[in-house]
Design an enzyme around this catalytic site. Sequence first.
Site, PDB file in Angstrom:
ATOM      1  N   VAL A 133       1.141  -3.436   4.019  1.00 48.17           N
ATOM      2  CA  VAL A 133       1.087  -4.745   4.659  1.00 48.17           C
ATOM      3  C   VAL A 133       2.323  -5.591   4.367  1.00 48.17           C
ATOM      4  CG1 VAL A 133      -1.429  -4.787   4.773  1.00 48.17           C
ATOM      5  CG2 VAL A 133      -0.247  -5.796   2.789  1.00 48.17           C
ATOM      6  N   LYS A 161       0.504   3.223  -3.080  1.00 48.05           N
ATOM      7  CA  LYS A 161      -0.660   4.087  -3.271  1.00 48.05           C
ATOM      8  C   LYS A 161      -0.269   5.557  -3.178  1.00 48.05           C
ATOM      9  CE  LYS A 161      -3.804   0.709  -1.175  1.00 48.05           C
ATOM     10  NZ  LYS A 161      -4.615   0.384   0.019  1.00 48.05           N
ATOM     11  N   TYR A 218      -2.910  -2.604 -10.837  1.00 48.75           N
ATOM     12  CA  TYR A 218      -2.864  -2.368  -9.390  1.00 48.75           C
ATOM     13  C   TYR A 218      -1.986  -3.397  -8.685  1.00 48.75           C
ATOM     14  CZ  TYR A 218      -4.656  -1.950  -4.588  1.00 48.75           C
ATOM     15  OH  TYR A 218      -4.772  -1.810  -3.225  1.00 48.75           O
ATOM     16  N   SER A 241       0.796  -1.232   0.000  1.00 48.41           N
ATOM     17  CA  SER A 241       0.000   0.000   0.000  1.00 48.41           C
ATOM     18  C   SER A 241       0.824   1.276   0.000  1.00 48.41           C
ATOM     19  CB  SER A 241      -0.950   0.014   1.203  1.00 48.41           C
ATOM     20  OG  SER A 241      -2.043  -0.844   0.980  1.00 48.41           O
ATOM     21  N   TYR A 287      -4.309   3.417   7.449  1.00 44.65           N
ATOM     22  CA  TYR A 287      -5.546   2.645   7.504  1.00 44.65           C
ATOM     23  C   TYR A 287      -6.458   3.194   8.615  1.00 44.65           C
ATOM     24  CZ  TYR A 287      -2.427  -0.550   4.961  1.00 44.65           C
ATOM     25  OH  TYR A 287      -1.526  -1.103   4.104  1.00 44.65           O
TER      26      TYR A 287
END
Length: 320
Positions: A272, A76, A198, A73, A254
């Site tokens: 993660v 992102k 992705y 992540s 998160y």
Amino acid sequence: MQNLMPAASASALPAILDQIHTDAQALFGQGRVASYIPALAEVPPRQFGIAVALVDGSTFSVGDAHTSFSLQSITKLFAFVLALKSVGDELWQRVGREPSGAAFNSMVQLETEKGIPRNPFINAGALVITDILTTRYAHLDYALLGALRRLTDDPELSWNARIARSERDTAHRNMAMAYFMKSYGNFVNDPELVLDNYCRQCATEMSCAQLAQATMFLANNGRDLRRDGSPDEQFLAADDARRVNALMLTCGAYDAAGDFAYRIGLPVKTGVGGGIVAIAPGIGTVAVWAPELDAKGNSVLGAFALEQLVLRTGWNHGQA
């Protein structure tokens, strides 16, 4: 930009990092490696590295700071920056800027909020960002890799094909989100294509040292420090860098973002794969990695290390 940290404090960093690295060893075993992506479940858990890069160009590292790991992540953040550079404020018509308060892979809010994800850092928001970039770039994977290779000065930087396939094979919830958002008109491209992009994006690998370098522009008013002798690059507008940092502070960890803001007080993005990158504007960047995760999906040792670092440096106050 002027470095806000006095030279004396910079000289103390090696001893500070060594002590944090030693103290963190007691936390091994308190978390678990990510298991919902089979390839990540195989990562040896007892690894831990820290890298610090300062805006004056100096760097410090300890432990497994030069071992590559799956960014997951954290990518992102880079995709979001690339989309912001590409389409500007149009982006905010399709994704929000608010904390979700829900797990990173939750679908609960999408129906009540008509397919508009809360922010770019939860999975639904990141999928919309990838959809925007898939429209913009014929080969998004190489466009994003090109930016990351320039930021790290590493032309060999790439994604791990095995992890990408493992993630793609188990991306059922992400696929459901994509089709759900498409039903609301907030998805343009074929979800299968977007998921391919992705998953390759998330499987990008870096070390802590590379990650600290790659995010330097967020600590340096949008300017990337070049280490190959070429002039520094204004990678992102200064105002946009400030806004990205604000979003990281409120949404980057998160549904533990509030706890991270309270304990650490710096903009962060977690993954993660066990990595966390933190930004100390005007001072530098910190990248930590330890693959054992807490219940929220954040690195146990990494969060401890960042909390200890800001306690010992005062970087969360904007000064040492």
